[in-house]
Design an enzyme around this catalytic site. Structure first.
Site, PDB file in Angstrom:
ATOM      1  N   SER A 138      -7.754 112.254   3.071  1.00 49.28           N
ATOM      2  CA  SER A 138      -7.973 111.361   1.763  1.00 49.28           C
ATOM      3  C   SER A 138      -6.596 110.232   2.094  1.00 49.28           C
ATOM      4  CB  SER A 138      -7.887 111.783   0.447  1.00 49.28           C
ATOM      5  OG  SER A 138      -8.338 110.901  -0.571  1.00 49.28           O
TER       6      SER A 138
ATOM      7  N   ASP B 297     -19.431 110.942  -0.327  1.00 44.06           N
ATOM      8  CA  ASP B 297     -18.257 110.738  -0.995  1.00 44.06           C
ATOM      9  C   ASP B 297     -18.069 109.454  -1.755  1.00 44.06           C
ATOM     10  OD1 ASP B 297     -15.364 110.615  -1.460  1.00 44.06           O
ATOM     11  OD2 ASP B 297     -14.704 111.322   0.419  1.00 44.06           O
TER      12      ASP B 297
ATOM     13  N   HIS C  75     -16.276 114.398  -1.704  1.00 44.78           N
ATOM     14  CA  HIS C  75     -15.118 114.062  -1.271  1.00 44.78           C
ATOM     15  C   HIS C  75     -14.372 115.613  -0.693  1.00 44.78           C
ATOM     16  CE1 HIS C  75     -11.420 111.722  -0.885  1.00 44.78           C
ATOM     17  NE2 HIS C  75     -10.769 112.477  -1.734  1.00 44.78           N
TER      18      HIS C  75
END
Length: 779
Positions: A630, A716, A751
């Site tokens: 991320s 995501d 995610h």
């Protein structure tokens, strides 16, 4: 690898121009953003096929690592029962089940606070299954829970499900007394949802078109969702709206917040129940629906730019608000303000400090129980829990009231500055040394301890404990009035170990060692580094290193145990965590020196740690891999542009590698909220140029990049799949060995990747096997 190297997918270059602040960028791969395009889907399928083909020889190793993770995990396991009201609540995991089973049993002795002993595979007398997520997930490729709320009286359960990976949830309600699913069903909600204590209402949050939580609704159980009442709407696109109950369950609290400031409004919980329903709301996205007129009380206005949390409570017989805040205190302080003063400007508030500001201790939260304040804090990089008896707080306030002239008529006499607060405390006679509180003592230097539960009326506080080598533990800490039997002068008993997670396969913590090292950044700042390895590694034989970091949002990479990590450690890999600026390990200043216009400190810190490790005699400088996910994936991309020669491989999970493009598109999920972290390049040319200077996608160069594995998910909503897809396509045009750049896209995930523990173990095994190849431990 296979004898014939497969060909990697080549994305056509179709430049799309983007112009801001006099600068034009021709983006060759922006066309990949069209998620519904058959061509884009075909390209992603081709990337997945290439990833499998080019790693075909690693399949046996993947299976071995997956087997190691599985064999070390007690698949049929359970949590420690936690008491709420007349029930003990716990979860079971069963062999072959990817998700949890939520259960409860009735309390048989109200005076007994020792949890019942639960055995795997054996039901307790009176045990009830509240929700079997394994059964619920069977019809879906993806399944994740959002909310899970049992009413205080234990009569109803509300839970929400995401079956796509896009973090949009559907709420369901169950009558636990009858074991029946009710007709109540609310779609397109956010994470936050909970039942009121009397189980008659449900409070929930919905998101706007950019995935920002912005509305809070009240649903009356048994009514159609179209009649739900809008309680509040947050119109500022830079603020996130949340809802919760106060610790004593008497107040409804709404928070509008970002990473830099917040605004709380509170309301007695009886008010929404007594208010007339607003006009029916046909659609939660209907902008014409206005919020109900309710007597919300704002505590501190957003105009004062204070980052804070609140808890209403009674102190020394009067109503106060407990504030955990950063006014004149970057690392936080805990203060009291009379409830009647809520809403005044910060400069006019009477603040009495319970925990004053500190340069060394970061206050993260403070929650009251009937007898104590439960404080989560960080000192010497380590998260820990402190307990302060409320008696000391009562004495403090009584002392202040007795020694400071009344100002209730004039509204003056505020204590906004820490120096004023200190003077007030001195005037009060320094209420009691009990205000220092007490913390549980643990043997390890590097560990993580946090609050698991602190129910208001419960005479125990449950805390967690773990380290890099100690599997997660659960402790119950008895609490009572100071001086009561079985407690010390703080009213705190000895921690009782309730559980330590079982690690199978003969795991012994003494077979591994943990070390804290320090690197020096370009500007002279000392950067903490945590190293984990097998104890029997020969220091005379340089070992490979997997270096990990995150470095954003004040999120700290704290010591924690990982079963999967053992597969790398046992192959001779050193696990290194670089605690770079942008995280929160060393307080608020550590975070602020790695965000916005100091963001590049995060990346140069990481490179400095790599150079420091490479110079150690026990590290093989030719076998250091970089890993992050991320915002940590942004770090991976940035450091590869800075110093690709330092790394033998790079793993970027759901990587935020095209940050400037995303921050220039307010219509994207969460973008406006993210401006508080990165800056707003739409309005500011300076921010635009600064972000452009470090964006991984826009700073690729002809270089000998190491092998790269980028992992993403089609659904995501936090970091869109298009970012790594574009990055990989562009990277292949600049890297000397484009065939070593691999993209893996989970086509039914979010995610966090695929759902369910078995799928996640397989994904981890896939990634670790890929890393093992380049770290030289794939044999």
């Amino acid at each position: 690898m296979t004898s014939e190297q497969p060909s990697y997918p080549v994305a056509p270059s179709r430049p799309v121009e983007r112009t801001f602040h006099g600068h034009t960028f021709a983006d060759p791969y922006e066309w990949l953003r069209d998620k519904d395009s058959p061509e884009v889907r075909s390209h992603l399928d081709a990337e997945n096929a290439y990833a499998e083909a080019t790693t075909e020889d690693l399949a046996p190793l993947r299976e071995r690592i997956y087997g190691e993770i599985k064999d070390r995990t007690l698949e049929t396991d359970l949590s420690v029962p936690s008491r709420r009201g007349d029930w003990w609540y716990f979860t079971r995991t069963v062999e072959g089940g990817a998700h949890q089973v939520f259960c409860r049993v009735p309390v048989t002795d109200p005076a007994q606070w020792t949890p019942p002993t639960v055995e795997p595979g054996t039901a307790l007398d009176g045990e009830q299954t509240l929700l079997d997520a394994n059964t619920a997930s069977q019809e879906h490729d993806f399944y994740a829970l959002g909310a899970f709320s049992v009413s205080e009286d234990g009569s109803r359960l509300a839970w929400s499900e995401d079956t796509a990976g896009d973090e949009r949830f559907t709420i369901h309600v169950k009558d636990l007394a009858k074991g029946q699913l009710l007709a109540d069903r609310i779609e397109q909600t956010s994470y936050g949802a909970f039942l009121t204590p009397d189980a008659t209402q449900l409070i929930y949050t919905v998101v706007d078109d950019s995935w920002r939580p912005w509305r809070v609704y009240r649903h009356v159980i048994g009514r159609d969702a179209s009649s739900d009442e809008l309680l509040f709407q947050e119109d500022d696109p830079g603020l996130w709206l949340g809802a919760e109950l106060s610790a004593d369950k008497r107040w409804l609290m709404l928070s509008s917040s970002c990473s830099e400031y917040s605004e709380y409004r509170i309301l007695p919980l009886t008010e929404p129940a007594g208010s007339p329903a607003s006009e029916p709301v046909a659609d939660a996205s209907d902008d014409a629906a206005g919020p109900a007129s309710l007597p919300w009380r704002v505590v501190i206005s957003r105009e004062d730019r204070v980052l804070y949390e609140v808890e209403p409570l009674s102190v020394a017989g009067q109503d106060y608000v407990l504030l955990t805040h950063d006014a004149h205190a970057p690392n936080g302080r805990v203060s009291l303000v009379p409830l009647e003063h809520a809403g005044r400007a910060l400069a006019d508030l009477e603040l009495t400090d319970v925990i004053p500001a500190s340069e060394d201790v970061r206050i993260e939260s403070c929650v009251p129980t009937a007898t104590h304040l439960v404080v989560a804090l960080r000192a010497d990089t380590t998260p820990r829990v402190r307990l302060i008896p409320r008696r000391a707080v009562d004495e403090l306030v009584a002392g202040v009231r007795d020694s400071v002239p009344s100002t209730s008529d004039t509204g003056s006499g505020r204590i906004a500055d820490p120096d004023d607060a200190a003077a007030s405390s001195a005037a009060a006679g320094a209420a009691s040394s009990l205000l220092d509180g007490t913390e549980a003592a643990f043997d390890e230097e590097l560990y993580t301890s946090g609050v698991l539960s602190a129910e208001y009326e419960n005479p125990v506080v449950r805390v967690s404990y773990t380290s890099f080598v100690t599997p997660p533990r659960v402790y119950d800490i008895p609490t009572a009035e100071p001086g009561e039997s079985g407690t010390n002068e703080y009213g705190v008993g000895e921690p009782v170990l309730r559980r330590e997670a079982t690690v199978l396969g003969g795991y012994r913590s003494e077979d591994y060692t943990v070390e804290r090292d320090w690197a020096v950044a370009e500007d002279g700042t000392r950067i903490p580094v945590s190293l984990v390895r097998r104890a029997d590694l020969d220091p005379a034989r340089p070992a490979p290193v997997l270096q990990y970091a995150y470095g954003s949002y004040e999120i700290s990479m704290d010591p924690g145990f990982s079963v999967s990590r053992l597969s790398l450690l046992d192959r001779g890999v050193i696990w290194a965590v670089a605690h770079v600026r942008g995280g929160g390990e060393l307080g608020r200043g550590w975070y602020e020196n790695g965000k916005k216009d100091t963001k590049t400190n995060t990346f140069t810190d990481y490179v400095a740690v790599t150079r420091h490790l490479a110079a150690r005699p026990d590290v093989d400088a030719q076998r250091i891999a970089v890993m992050g996910g991320s915002a940590g994936g942004l770090l991976v991309g940035a450091v590869l542009n800075l110093a690709p020669e330092l790394y033998c491989a790079a793993l970027a999970a759901v990587p935020f590698v095209d940050p400037l493009t995303s921050m220039l598109m307010p219509e994207l999920p969460l973008t406006a909220l993210e401006w508080e972290e990165w800056g707003n390049p739409v309005d500011s040319a300076e921010v635009y140029e600064y972000m452009r200077s470090y964006s991984p996608y826009e700073n690729l160069r002809d270089a000998d990049y190491p092998p790269v594995l980028a992992v993403t998910s089609l659904n995501d909503t936090r970091v869109l799949y298009v970012e790594p897809a574009k990055w990989v396509a562009a990277l292949r045009t600049r890297a000397q060995h484009p065939e070593t750049v691999v993209l893996r896209c989970e086509m039914a995930g979010g995610h966090g990747g695929a759902s369910g523990r078995y799928s996640q173990w397989k994904d981890t095994a896939w990634e670790y096997a890929w890393l093992a190849r380049y770290l030289g431990v794939a044999d």
